[in-house]
Design a protein around this motif. Structure first.
Motif, mmCIF file in Angstrom:
data_model
loop_
_atom_site.group_PDB
_atom_site.id
_atom_site.type_symbol
_atom_site.label_atom_id
_atom_site.label_comp_id
_atom_site.label_asym_id
_atom_site.label_seq_id
_atom_site.Cartn_x
_atom_site.Cartn_y
_atom_site.Cartn_z
ATOM 1 N N LEU A 285 39.960 29.272 41.135
ATOM 2 C CA LEU A 285 39.173 30.245 42.154
ATOM 3 C C LEU A 285 39.770 30.420 43.465
ATOM 4 N N MET A 286 39.996 29.555 44.106
ATOM 5 C CA MET A 286 40.752 29.588 45.411
ATOM 6 C C MET A 286 41.806 30.427 45.697
ATOM 7 N N VAL A 287 42.891 30.299 44.691
ATOM 8 C CA VAL A 287 44.275 30.780 44.540
ATOM 9 C C VAL A 287 44.056 32.319 44.177
ATOM 10 N N SER A 288 43.281 32.802 43.057
ATOM 11 C CA SER A 288 42.969 33.823 42.662
ATOM 12 C C SER A 288 42.453 34.806 43.463
ATOM 13 N N THR A 289 41.230 34.297 44.175
ATOM 14 C CA THR A 289 40.346 34.950 45.069
ATOM 15 C C THR A 289 41.225 35.138 46.547
ATOM 16 N N LEU A 290 42.219 34.262 46.907
ATOM 17 C CA LEU A 290 42.727 34.623 48.076
ATOM 18 C C LEU A 290 44.021 35.689 47.774
ATOM 19 N N ILE A 291 44.491 35.690 46.752
ATOM 20 C CA ILE A 291 45.622 36.650 46.275
ATOM 21 C C ILE A 291 44.896 37.825 46.213
ATOM 22 N N GLY A 292 43.856 37.973 45.782
ATOM 23 C CA GLY A 292 42.988 39.354 45.388
ATOM 24 C C GLY A 292 42.590 39.989 46.703
ATOM 25 N N SER A 293 42.338 39.018 47.460
ATOM 26 C CA SER A 293 41.752 39.372 48.905
ATOM 27 C C SER A 293 42.817 40.122 49.705
ATOM 28 N N TYR A 294 43.964 39.242 49.624
ATOM 29 C CA TYR A 294 45.171 39.842 50.434
ATOM 30 C C TYR A 294 45.483 41.220 49.648
ATOM 31 N N ALA A 295 45.859 41.074 48.567
ATOM 32 C CA ALA A 295 46.239 42.218 47.759
ATOM 33 C C ALA A 295 45.491 43.721 48.132
ATOM 34 N N PHE A 296 44.286 43.337 47.829
ATOM 35 C CA PHE A 296 43.031 44.496 48.241
ATOM 36 C C PHE A 296 43.095 44.930 49.698
ATOM 37 N N LYS A 297 43.286 44.281 50.587
ATOM 38 C CA LYS A 297 43.580 44.650 51.878
ATOM 39 C C LYS A 297 44.832 45.205 52.384
#
Length: 313
Positions: A285-297
């Motif tokens: 959860l942490m790895v996928s969410t942090l990657i996704g949050s950075y990619a989105f921004k």
């Protein structure tokens, strides 16, 4: 459709500021939430969240200062304050938030969990809460205020804010799973023992439900954002099409797939089964969410700077 020119004014260092600052805001908000609802049960997570929050925000500000080329230029925003400038307001809000965070850390290390019974500490905590919300909203408003078609949609500040809370929550989920390894003080062990004796038989999973709700809300708002781009204007639609041409693969794989679908599937499964996140699922959860949050921004910041070609030229 091809962009006439790509003139990137804001590079990855601005994205790092938005990302790290967002994680710090999310950590602070979730730590404050648990301090109001179950401070004994989540004492270690609360303390860790408060410690990491100003560190993340401060690291983001340092990244922004390097992007400016002349770091001392940032201090001119404090001296020459412009009440109509969101950037000027943001400089003060982030600085005050970091200061409030360090004051909270000092109290927690000095008086521990008893700090929550101190009226001065409560005042600092409420002030920090307001500044955290202000910082989170500022990140999105900064983009919206610049008049770029892709950024002008009113949902961008909300999406950035929610992305920050989700990123902070994912980090807290892992901290909760390894909380026994983070601190080993006698106070932490005593508080954990008291919390364990008062714990119900059902799995303790407030983060599981909260995380699921936040993800569902983010998915819903993403859909609304895409639909309302039509109402924003043809230029905004054209900018979105350019975004898909330049960053479509990263958008669907990282921002949507890793950032939303994977954690949503895991959190819904845990919620239905009424179980807490395991260590393995928490890390995913942490790895996928942090990657996704950075990619989105990252994609929104870069794509918003693409110049939409004039169809009459």
């Amino acid at each position: 459709m091809e962009a006439q020119a790509v003139h990137v004014v804001w590079d990855f260092r601005v994205v790092i500021d938005l990302f790290l600052g967002g994680v710090g805001v999310g950590l602070f908000l979730l730590a404050t939430y648990f301090s109001f609802t179950a401070k004994e049960k989540h004492w270690t997570v609360i303390k860790t969240g408060y410690i990491l929050s100003p560190v993340f925000v401060g690291a983001g500000v340092l990244s922004l200062m390097t992007e400016l080329g002349k770091p001392l230029r940032m201090f001119s925003t404090y001296i020459h304050f412009n009440p109509t400038s969101i950037t000027s307001w943001g400089g003060y809000i982030q600085t005050l938030f970091i200061l409030a965070g360090f004051l909270i850390i000092c109290y927690l290390f000095k008086t521990g969990i008893d700090s929550f019974n101190n009226n001065i500490f409560k005042s600092i905590q409420i002030t920090g809460l307001l500044l955290a919300v202000g910082t989170g909203i500022y990140h999105g408003l900064l983009l919206a205020s610049l008049g770029r078609p892709l950024w002008m949609n009113g949902l961008i500040p909300v999406l950035f804010f929610l992305s920050s809370i989700i990123a902070g929550a994912s980090l807290l989920i892992v901290l909760r799973s390894v909380s026994s390894k983070v601190f080993h003080s006698a106070e932490d062990l005593a508080i954990a023992e008291v919390a364990a004796t008062s714990r119900s038989a059902k799995p303790d999973q407030p983060l599981t439900y909260l995380f699921t709700i936040l993800l569902v809300l983010q998915v819903a708002l993403m859909i609304v954002w895409r639909v309302t781009l039509q109402a924003t204007g043809l230029e905004a639609v054209g900018n979105y099409q350019l975004m898909m041409e330049h960053y479509g693969s990263i958008w669907w794989i990282a921002a949507i797939g890793l950032g939303l679908i994977v954690p949503l599937a895991i959190s819904i499964y845990a919620s239905i089964r009424k179980v807490s996140f395991s260590m393995g699922s928490a890390v995913i959860l942490m790895v996928s969410t942090l990657i996704g949050s950075y990619a989105f921004k990252h994609i929104i910041v870069y794509a918003g700077q693409l110049n939409v070609p004039n169809p009459f030229m």
